[in-house]
Design an enzyme around this catalytic site. Sequence first.
Site, PDB file in Angstrom:
ATOM      1  N   ARG A   1       0.879  -1.111   0.058  1.00  0.00           N
ATOM      2  CA  ARG A   1       0.076  -0.121   0.006  1.00  0.00           C
ATOM      3  C   ARG A   1       0.807   1.238  -0.056  1.00  0.00           C
ATOM      4  NH1 ARG A   1      -5.220  -1.075   1.377  1.00  0.00           N
ATOM      5  NH2 ARG A   1      -5.886  -3.070   0.730  1.00  0.00           N
TER       6      ARG A   1
ATOM      7  N   HIS B   1      -0.897  -4.480   5.288  1.00  0.00           N
ATOM      8  CA  HIS B   1      -0.725  -3.146   5.917  1.00  0.00           C
ATOM      9  C   HIS B   1       0.150  -3.654   7.207  1.00  0.00           C
ATOM     10  CE1 HIS B   1      -4.394  -0.590   4.932  1.00  0.00           C
ATOM     11  NE2 HIS B   1      -3.266  -0.200   4.383  1.00  0.00           N
TER      12      HIS B   1
ATOM     13  N   ALA C   1     -13.181  -7.994   6.006  1.00  0.00           N
ATOM     14  CA  ALA C   1     -12.572  -6.829   5.031  1.00  0.00           C
ATOM     15  C   ALA C   1     -11.199  -6.731   5.319  1.00  0.00           C
ATOM     16  CB  ALA C   1     -13.438  -5.605   5.835  1.00  0.00           C
TER      17      ALA C   1
ATOM     18  N   CYS D   1      -6.953  -1.526  13.305  1.00  0.00           N
ATOM     19  CA  CYS D   1      -7.455  -0.738  12.058  1.00  0.00           C
ATOM     20  C   CYS D   1      -8.682   0.155  12.506  1.00  0.00           C
ATOM     21  CB  CYS D   1      -7.877  -1.562  10.895  1.00  0.00           C
ATOM     22  SG  CYS D   1      -6.575  -2.899  10.654  1.00  0.00           S
TER      23      CYS D   1
HETATM   24  N1  ARG Z   1     -10.612  -3.106   3.436  1.00  0.00           N
HETATM   25  C1  ARG Z   1      -9.755  -2.361   4.104  1.00  0.00           C
HETATM   26  C2  ARG Z   1      -8.530  -2.052   2.830  1.00  0.00           C
HETATM   27  O1  ARG Z   1      -8.113  -3.193   2.343  1.00  0.00           O
HETATM   28  C3  ARG Z   1      -9.102  -2.677   5.260  1.00  0.00           C
HETATM   29  C4  ARG Z   1      -8.209  -1.607   5.960  1.00  0.00           C
HETATM   30  C5  ARG Z   1      -7.597  -2.255   7.312  1.00  0.00           C
HETATM   31  N2  ARG Z   1      -6.667  -1.431   7.762  1.00  0.00           N
HETATM   32  C6  ARG Z   1      -5.646  -1.211   8.503  1.00  0.00           C
HETATM   33  N3  ARG Z   1      -4.970  -0.213   9.057  1.00  0.00           N
HETATM   34  N4  ARG Z   1      -4.814  -2.587   8.366  1.00  0.00           N
HETATM   35  O2  ARG Z   1      -8.028  -1.140   2.715  1.00  0.00           O
END
Ligand code: ARG
Length: 267
Positions: A141, A170, A260, A266
Amino acid sequence: MFNAPQKRILMCPPEFFGVAYVINPWMEGHFARTDAENALRQWTQLKETIGRHALVSLLPAHEGLPDLVFTANAGLVKGRKVLLSRFRSPERRDEEKVDREWFEKNGFQIIDPPSGAFFEGAGDALYDQARDLYWVGHGFRSDRDFAPLLQALLVTRAVELTLVDPRFYHLDTCLCPLPDGFVMYFPGAFDAPSRETIEKLVPEHLRIEVDERDAVKFCCNAVSLHSLVIMNDASDALQGRLRQANLTPVLTPLSEFLKAGGAAKCL
Ligand code: ARG
């Protein structure tokens, strides 16, 4: 513990939460399959648990922004400054405006990520108080080389880690800095040089390595508050290891949000 300054934690109610697109492997097969009532129950329990030990501020939910509940991705806060996120996936980009408005309204000094750079906030940048540094993840990301940028923009020391397992996209899904220098992490989520970096900076007795079974329960996606480690789930062995470190695991089920690809931290 009771004299420690009150932490402030931002949360967003799951009114419009759901799996409306697929941008990580957890969302596959869960499209439109979340249970709104259960999500609200789980989120409320997390909020109440956190609220007993910190001040919870709320970001209002927005229709059409199902992932806004994951406030860790709103930006990275340091004191009264916030470095806002720029999401890699177009599906989440409309969150940026909502996040900006909330931080502006609440008196934060806004810093924008450099143009064209992707950065997903506290999802990929975790403060380690014992070492006074930020662990910064990239690979899925946030941009490669975001650590030096972050260091130039906001923080004094940033250590870069490369993520290699798409399930742990993440940094906050696979590493959690804890009090007294402990670090809980899933080694399999990192490339070999990053594992070496962790081993160099965190002596063995402070490393809490979790296995894959705990990792897929999102145990590393924990909220560390005083001596509490608030998490979706953890094996008895991991809970025992945390207790040995003078920490108290607090389990609060978040299965709806796992669909999700997110859990306690998160949220
Ligand atoms: N569905 C979200 C994504 O893929 C989940 C985000 C989870 N956030 C995190 N800080 N790990 O972006």
